[in-house]
Design an enzyme around this catalytic site. Structure first.
Site, PDB file in Angstrom:
ATOM      1  NE  ARG A  15      -3.100  -1.303   3.141  1.00 60.32           N
ATOM      2  CZ  ARG A  15      -3.593  -0.928   4.316  1.00 60.32           C
ATOM      3  NH1 ARG A  15      -4.255   0.214   4.426  1.00 60.32           N
ATOM      4  NH2 ARG A  15      -3.407  -1.672   5.391  1.00 60.32           N
ATOM      5  N   GLY A  77       3.804 -15.416   6.673  1.00 58.40           N
ATOM      6  CA  GLY A  77       3.165 -15.031   7.926  1.00 58.40           C
ATOM      7  C   GLY A  77       4.183 -14.648   9.001  1.00 58.40           C
ATOM      8  CD  GLU A 151      -4.097 -11.809  13.535  1.00 59.48           C
ATOM      9  OE1 GLU A 151      -3.964 -10.847  12.760  1.00 59.48           O
ATOM     10  OE2 GLU A 151      -3.673 -11.790  14.700  1.00 59.48           O
TER      11      GLU A 151
HETATM   12  C1  UD1 Z   1      -0.155  -8.497  12.889  1.00 59.07           C
HETATM   13  C2  UD1 Z   1      -0.727  -9.392  13.971  1.00 59.07           C
HETATM   14  C3  UD1 Z   1      -1.963  -8.729  14.559  1.00 59.07           C
HETATM   15  C4  UD1 Z   1      -1.602  -7.372  15.115  1.00 59.07           C
HETATM   16  C5  UD1 Z   1      -0.932  -6.538  14.036  1.00 59.07           C
HETATM   17  C6  UD1 Z   1      -0.395  -5.256  14.637  1.00 59.07           C
HETATM   18  C7  UD1 Z   1      -0.239 -11.662  13.283  1.00 59.07           C
HETATM   19  C8  UD1 Z   1      -0.772 -12.893  12.692  1.00 59.07           C
HETATM   20  N1  UD1 Z   1      -1.087 -10.646  13.394  1.00 59.07           N
HETATM   21  O1  UD1 Z   1      -1.130  -8.424  11.875  1.00 59.07           O
HETATM   22  O2  UD1 Z   1      -2.486  -9.518  15.600  1.00 59.07           O
HETATM   23  O3  UD1 Z   1      -2.741  -6.714  15.588  1.00 59.07           O
HETATM   24  O4  UD1 Z   1       0.178  -7.218  13.452  1.00 59.07           O
HETATM   25  O5  UD1 Z   1       0.097  -4.404  13.642  1.00 59.07           O
HETATM   26  O6  UD1 Z   1       0.927 -11.621  13.670  1.00 59.07           O
HETATM   27  N2  UD1 Z   1       6.035  -9.782   8.310  1.00 59.07           N
HETATM   28  C9  UD1 Z   1       7.116 -10.501   7.871  1.00 59.07           C
HETATM   29  N3  UD1 Z   1       6.909 -11.675   7.212  1.00 59.07           N
HETATM   30  C10 UD1 Z   1       5.681 -12.181   6.987  1.00 59.07           C
HETATM   31  C11 UD1 Z   1       4.563 -11.431   7.431  1.00 59.07           C
HETATM   32  C12 UD1 Z   1       4.777 -10.234   8.096  1.00 59.07           C
HETATM   33  O7  UD1 Z   1       8.254 -10.090   8.070  1.00 59.07           O
HETATM   34  O8  UD1 Z   1       5.592 -13.249   6.405  1.00 59.07           O
HETATM   35  C13 UD1 Z   1       6.269  -8.523   9.015  1.00 59.07           C
HETATM   36  C14 UD1 Z   1       5.725  -7.345   8.247  1.00 59.07           C
HETATM   37  O9  UD1 Z   1       6.737  -6.800   7.439  1.00 59.07           O
HETATM   38  C15 UD1 Z   1       5.330  -6.397   9.359  1.00 59.07           C
HETATM   39  C16 UD1 Z   1       4.931  -7.301  10.485  1.00 59.07           C
HETATM   40  O10 UD1 Z   1       5.543  -8.548  10.220  1.00 59.07           O
HETATM   41  O11 UD1 Z   1       6.402  -5.603   9.795  1.00 59.07           O
HETATM   42  C17 UD1 Z   1       3.424  -7.448  10.643  1.00 59.07           C
HETATM   43  O12 UD1 Z   1       2.919  -8.061   9.494  1.00 59.07           O
HETATM   44  P1  UD1 Z   1       1.491  -7.700   8.921  1.00 59.07           P
HETATM   45  O13 UD1 Z   1       1.253  -8.519   7.732  1.00 59.07           O
HETATM   46  O14 UD1 Z   1       1.370  -6.249   8.793  1.00 59.07           O
HETATM   47  O15 UD1 Z   1       0.578  -8.236  10.107  1.00 59.07           O
HETATM   48  P2  UD1 Z   1      -0.900  -7.849  10.387  1.00 59.07           P
HETATM   49  O16 UD1 Z   1      -1.777  -8.605   9.481  1.00 59.07           O
HETATM   50  O17 UD1 Z   1      -1.050  -6.382  10.428  1.00 59.07           O
END
Ligand code: UD1
Ligand code: CA
Length: 467
Positions: A15, A77, A151
């Site tokens: 985004r 994830g 979630e």
């Molecule tokens: C996540 C949490 C959610 C919380 C939210 C807060 C989980 C499953 N959910 O959701 O409970 O309220 O953050 O902002 O953890 N990332 C990786 N690799 C991946 C996926 C994500 O490095 O495979 C990193 C992203 O770059 C980011 C962070 O992890 O910095 C959070 O990932 P994002 O996909 O934004 O999680 P949310 O769905 O927002």
């Protein structure tokens, strides 16, 4: 117990619509990831591992903090992301997990989260939100003990009403983290390995989840879009402005000052609108800074006045100096007390002595200017011969007439005067007058050319002028 940090930063940040990885976007002149790394550094961890994926090369290039890198080639994830960072984690480690796109968490908040972690307790940073949409919800039992996190996309209508939200940040002992992560799956709405699933596993294994809360909600605010980036920037800037005012600085408008880096301030400083501070700055007591100034990595002595529209970069200013309006002080411009730099003057790599003045339209570069020197309007130090830079020395009490060119290397001896319009190519001894301009001559009865008569047809005259 040894403290280790894992920072998740592999996400793409779709985004943001950017060629740059999301975590490298700046808040207050510093990448979000650098903010996080500075924040967790306060825990004195023995190691910090950053999980990277999208734009990993760029991230590694830009971040200079002492970190280990873990690659997550496919973003499966948050749980999967942490799995990539487990290599250096020992069973007895206290592990704090932070997010590269949540830049403004206070060190005190990290410390509180870190401190609750033990063999029996998992720490979780949660926050009560007016609008928790998009966040994981904290599920508690009748005794208000945390039983898990659900979630948004997996939540029931009832669970969606929960306002306590998951910040994502947590603290957990190494053996528990490794154990729980080996047991999570991706049977959920997003088919991702959720880090959040470790909490229900922890509860089932008899561990306690202890929640800690930030002092302010913005501490856990993540950035997913440029709109959110701008919102966080404004929140951060208003916080900085408040600190400045609390420390005795008058801001004409706290919404129109930007502080992009550490600043140390004395008292009774006045700062007008649209002033930007970059890098590390030190501003002395009673300093006044006019509108539209950009001040970078500078030290400004007490009582000095910076008039509007001045640009200072890597400069050191003594006490009671005056600079500007419209002055440009470039790196290594050093002003002694009571020096005065006026409008449309550029100073670079030059020492300007006590009480010396460069008042108008001049360039002084690679120069040593003594005390009580007066540099007239339009004076230029010709410091560059096309290949090398050379030095100009103006000793104490020198007076440089307007529109002079001082061709470096050259020294003007103490107390000497340079006649206006001179081009000085050789050293001048002390107490001399040096003039190099051609002598004035006069022609008697000189008749100025006369203007030709205007055409009778005014319309045609206009066309002539345009043509
Ligand atoms: C996540 C949490 C959610 C919380 C939210 C807060 C989980 C499953 N959910 O959701 O409970 O309220 O953050 O902002 O953890 N990332 C990786 N690799 C991946 C996926 C994500 O490095 O495979 C990193 C992203 O770059 C980011 C962070 O992890 O910095 C959070 O990932 P994002 O996909 O934004 O999680 P949310 O769905 O927002
Ligand atoms: Ca997120």
């Amino acid at each position: 117990m040894t403290t280790k940090i894992i920072v998740l930063a592999a996400g793409k940040g779709t985004r943001m619509k950017s060629a740059k990885p999301k975590v490298l976007h700046h808040v207050a002149g510093k990448s979000m990831l650098a903010h996080v790394l500075d924040g967790v550094a306060s825990l004195n961890p023995v190691s910090t591992t950053v999980v990277i994926g999208h734009g990993s090369e760029q991230v590694r290039e830009e971040i200079t903090h002492p970190v280990e890198w873990a690659m997550q080639t496919e973003q499966l994830g948050t749980g999967h992301a942490v799995q990539q960072a487990l290599t250096g984690i020992d069973d007895s480690d206290k592990v704090v997990i932070a997010y590269g796109d949540v830049p403004l968490t206070r060190p005190e908040t990290f410390a509180a989260l870190h401190d609750v972690c033990s063999n029996k307790t998992v720490g979780l940073l949660t926050v009560f939100m007016d609008d928790p949409t998009g966040y994981g919800r904290i599920v508690r039992d009748a005794d208000s003990r945390v039983t898990g996190i659900v979630e948004q996309k997996d939540a029931t209508a009832e669970q969606l009403k929960i306002t306590e939200s998951n910040s994502g940040m947590l603290s957990i002992q190494g053996d528990h983290l490794k154990d729980f992560l080996s047991r999570i799956d991706n049977n959920n709405a997003q088919q991702e390995y959720y880090l959040t699933d470790i909490f229900s596993l922890a509860v089932a294994d008899g561990l306690t989840i202890e929640t800690v809360h930030p002092q302010d909600e913005w501490e856990v605010a993540g950035v997913n879009s440029r709109v959110q980036l701008a919102e966080l920037e404004r929140i951060h800037q208003m916080n900085q402005a408040t600190i400045l005012m609390d420390n005795g600085v008058t801001l004409r408008d706290p919404a129109r000052v930007d502080v992009r880096g550490p600043i140390s301030t004395g008292t009774d400083i006045e700062i007008d609108v649209n002033v930007v501070f970059c890098g590390t700055n030190t501003i002395g007591d009673g300093v006044r800074i006019g509108a539209n100034c950009v001040i970078t990595n500078s030290i400004i002595g007490a009582g000095t006045v910076i008039e509007p529209n001045s640009i200072l970069e890597e400069t050191v200013l003594g006490e009671s100096c005056t600079v500007g309006p419209f002055a440009r002080l470039r790196p290594q411009a050093v002003l002694a007390d009571n020096a005065k730099i006026g409008n449309f003057v550029e100073i670079k790599k030059a020492n300007i002595g006590v009480g010396s003045k460069v008042n108008h339209l001049s360039y002084v570069g690679d120069a040593e200017v003594g005390n009580n020197v007066n540099v007239g309007a339009g004076t230029i130090t010709c410091n560059y011969d096309g290949a090398n830079k050379h030095k100009t020395v103006m000793e104490d009490d020198v007076f440089i007439g307007s529109n002079s060119a001082l061709v470096a290397p050259v020294t003007i001896g103490k107390g000497s005067t340079i006649g206006a319009g001179s081009t000085i190519t050789r050293d001048v001894d002390s107490d001399k007058l040096a003039v190099t301009r051609s002598k004035q001559s006069e022609i008697d009865g000189w008749a100025r050319p006369q203007k030709k008569k205007v055409d009778e047809n005014p319309q045609q005259d206009i066309f002539k002028k345009v043509g």
